[in-house]
Design an enzyme around this catalytic site. Structure first.
Site, short mmCIF file in Angstrom:
data_model
loop_
_atom_site.label_atom_id
_atom_site.label_comp_id
_atom_site.label_asym_id
_atom_site.label_seq_id
_atom_site.Cartn_x
_atom_site.Cartn_y
_atom_site.Cartn_z
N LEU A 30 63.34 29.07 75.17
CA LEU A 30 64.33 29.75 76.02
C LEU A 30 65.53 30.27 75.22
O LEU A 30 66.46 30.83 75.78
CB LEU A 30 64.84 28.81 77.13
CG LEU A 30 63.77 28.31 78.11
CD1 LEU A 30 64.43 27.50 79.23
CD2 LEU A 30 62.97 29.46 78.70
N GLN B 148 67.52 32.44 71.92
CA GLN B 148 67.64 33.88 71.64
C GLN B 148 66.33 34.46 71.11
O GLN B 148 65.87 35.50 71.59
CB GLN B 148 68.77 34.12 70.61
CG GLN B 148 69.03 35.60 70.39
CD GLN B 148 69.90 35.89 69.17
OE1 GLN B 148 70.20 34.99 68.37
NE2 GLN B 148 70.29 37.14 69.01
N TYR C 254 74.12 22.52 59.32
CA TYR C 254 72.98 23.39 59.68
C TYR C 254 72.25 23.85 58.41
O TYR C 254 71.01 23.77 58.32
CB TYR C 254 73.52 24.58 60.47
CG TYR C 254 72.52 25.66 60.80
CD1 TYR C 254 71.43 25.41 61.63
CD2 TYR C 254 72.70 26.97 60.31
CE1 TYR C 254 70.52 26.44 61.95
CE2 TYR C 254 71.81 27.98 60.63
CZ TYR C 254 70.72 27.71 61.45
OH TYR C 254 69.84 28.71 61.76
P1 NAD Z 1 68.95 29.24 70.12
O1 NAD Z 1 70.10 28.31 69.91
O2 NAD Z 1 69.18 30.51 70.83
O3 NAD Z 1 67.76 28.48 70.84
C1 NAD Z 1 67.36 27.20 70.44
C2 NAD Z 1 66.66 26.56 71.62
O4 NAD Z 1 66.32 25.22 71.25
C3 NAD Z 1 67.54 26.46 72.88
O5 NAD Z 1 66.90 27.09 73.96
C4 NAD Z 1 67.70 24.96 73.10
O6 NAD Z 1 67.71 24.60 74.46
C5 NAD Z 1 66.50 24.41 72.37
N1 NAD Z 1 66.67 23.01 71.95
C6 NAD Z 1 67.77 22.42 71.44
N2 NAD Z 1 67.52 21.11 71.21
C7 NAD Z 1 66.24 20.88 71.58
C8 NAD Z 1 65.41 19.74 71.58
N3 NAD Z 1 65.86 18.54 71.17
N4 NAD Z 1 64.13 19.87 72.02
C9 NAD Z 1 63.66 21.08 72.44
N5 NAD Z 1 64.41 22.19 72.49
C10 NAD Z 1 65.70 22.10 72.04
O7 NAD Z 1 68.32 29.51 68.66
P2 NAD Z 1 67.57 30.81 68.14
O8 NAD Z 1 68.60 31.76 67.71
O9 NAD Z 1 66.54 31.23 69.10
O10 NAD Z 1 66.90 30.23 66.81
C11 NAD Z 1 65.55 29.85 66.73
C12 NAD Z 1 65.26 29.42 65.31
O11 NAD Z 1 65.57 30.50 64.41
C13 NAD Z 1 66.11 28.23 64.81
O12 NAD Z 1 65.36 27.45 63.92
C14 NAD Z 1 67.23 28.89 64.06
O13 NAD Z 1 67.77 28.05 63.07
C15 NAD Z 1 66.50 30.06 63.44
N6 NAD Z 1 67.42 31.15 63.08
C16 NAD Z 1 68.01 31.90 64.05
C17 NAD Z 1 68.88 32.93 63.68
C18 NAD Z 1 69.58 33.78 64.68
O14 NAD Z 1 70.43 34.59 64.31
N7 NAD Z 1 69.25 33.67 65.98
C19 NAD Z 1 69.12 33.17 62.32
C20 NAD Z 1 68.51 32.35 61.37
C21 NAD Z 1 67.65 31.36 61.75
C1 AKB Z 2 73.86 31.16 62.66
O1 AKB Z 2 74.80 31.97 62.56
O2 AKB Z 2 73.99 29.94 62.63
C2 AKB Z 2 72.47 31.75 62.77
C3 AKB Z 2 71.86 31.82 61.41
C4 AKB Z 2 72.22 32.95 60.53
O3 AKB Z 2 71.12 30.96 61.02
N1 AKB Z 2 72.54 33.00 63.42
#
Ligand code: NAD
Ligand code: AKB
Length: 323
Positions: free
Chosen positions: A14, A16, A146
């Site tokens: 759910l 991003q 993180y």
């Molecule tokens: P987000 O924070 O939008 O979504 C993370 C989801 O994980 C949430 O829906 C939350 O409810 C769920 N969650 C949290 N704790 C949980 C648990 N204990 N059990 C099950 N679900 C749980 O994150 P995102 O942006 O969708 O990121 C997804 C992945 O991509 C992550 O590993 C993040 O580190 C990585 N990432 C994202 C970005 C970015 O800009 N969005 C950048 C780099 C890396």
């Molecule tokens: C954050 O800002 O924490 C994320 C990422 C770059 O991992 N969007």
């Protein structure tokens, strides 16, 4: 060894990225073959109604294993995590969710002979000693919890590849920009919030300074990168869980100017908070030549094409009262 992708479990679906990647996976592998899961049971109703959905805490090994067995899962896309902003406010929770979640997913995968695991990393693996253009191979000295979990996660994934022959892949995503689901508490969230606020109020107060420059990527390219790596032949990969992927890089002033091209009255001011130090510790852009060579990475969007698209989608959502 059997390597097909037939039944996929997505954790953190759910969030991003999960809210859009799950739709893409369902389009490719069939609605009933992609099981979405999240700790939360709220938001993103389209996703929950369009295929199997279960609440799942990734800190619970047995819950993950039950879904894997019940649905005969052969591929896990592990997205559940706490991001940099939330993680700095609660480092212990960040360590527990990110490390125990990753460890559980890897152990369930080995015990149940999972074919393929995708676990993303982040530009947060780097620290202030990283060159402005982050090389594929360079020391990783993050200053956030993180980032610590992302470095440890990469090393752990590579250990499972070598020790157990598990097929684990991962990318170091830049800041992801999208209009479907608002980001969950990262440092790069300003590059999304600016579009929402431009559409709703024609003004944005940014939590980092105007000269802050970071690597970013539009969601369609994020989905493309993820699907391309997920489907790449394992024997062609020299790297596994730590691919740099680049797309675009800009500072906030340039981003605001790109928005002004379409909304000339847009204004911005700056009130930097604790996330400034995090942003300052990350590189400006990345060298993604390994991803280009090993699985053909090639992004499609630049700042202008993304801005045009983001504003159009958000204007429509705003008119419909959805944001
Ligand atoms: P987000 O924070 O939008 O979504 C993370 C989801 O994980 C949430 O829906 C939350 O409810 C769920 N969650 C949290 N704790 C949980 C648990 N204990 N059990 C099950 N679900 C749980 O994150 P995102 O942006 O969708 O990121 C997804 C992945 O991509 C992550 O590993 C993040 O580190 C990585 N990432 C994202 C970005 C970015 O800009 N969005 C950048 C780099 C890396
Ligand atoms: C954050 O800002 O924490 C994320 C990422 C770059 O991992 N969007």
């Amino acid at each position: 060894m059997k390597r097909e992708i037939r039944r996929v479990l997505v954790t953190g679906a759910l969030g991003q990225i999960g809210s859009e990647l799950t739709v893409e996976l369902r389009r490719k592998y069939g609605t009933d073959n992609v099981v979405a899961s999240d700790l939360r049971d709220c938001g993103c109703f389209g996703l929950k109604e369009s295929g199997p959905f279960h609440t799942l805490d990734v800190m619970d090994y047995n819950q993950i294993e039950k879904l894997v067995k019940d649905y005969e899962i052969d591929t896990i896309v592990h997205l559940a995590a706490l991001l940099s902003g939330v993680g700095e406010k609660n480092p212990t929770a960040c360590w527990n969710v990110n490390m125990n979640g990753t460890m559980n997913v890897l152990n369930v995968s080995v015990a149940n002979k999972i074919n393929r695991v995708f676990i993303p990393s982040s530009i947060a693996v780097w620290g202030p000693d990283c060159p402005k253009v982050a090389p594929q191979e360079t020391p990783l000295h993050p200053t956030t919890m993180y980032g610590v979990t992302k470095v440890a996660g990469e090393v752990l994934c590579d250990y499972y590849v070598k020790k157990f022959g598990l097929d684990v892949r991962g990318l170091r995503y830049p800041g992801i920009i999208s209009a479907e689901t608002f980001p969950g508490g990262g440092t790069t969230d300003y590059a999304v919030a600016i579009y929402y606020e431009a559409v709703k109020r024609n003004h944005y107060t940014c939590f980092v300074k105007e000269d802050t420059r970071l690597p970013m990527m539009y969601m369609p390219d994020c989905l493309k990168a993820t699907m391309d790596l997920l489907e790449a032949p394992f024997d062609k990969l020299k790297h596994h869980s730590d691919f740099n992927v680049g797309s675009m890089s800009f500072d906030v002033k340039t981003l605001a100017e790109a928005i002004k091209k379409y909304k000339p009255d847009f204004t911005i001011d700056y009130e930097p908070d604790f996330r400034q130090a995090i942003a300052d510790s990350w590189p400006d852009s990345v060298d993604d030549s390994a991803a280009r060579e090993e699985w053909g990475w090639n992004p499609s969007y630049d700042l202008d094409s993304m801005t045009k698209d983001m504003l159009q989608i958000l204007e429509e959502k705003n008119k419909a009262g959805l944001i």
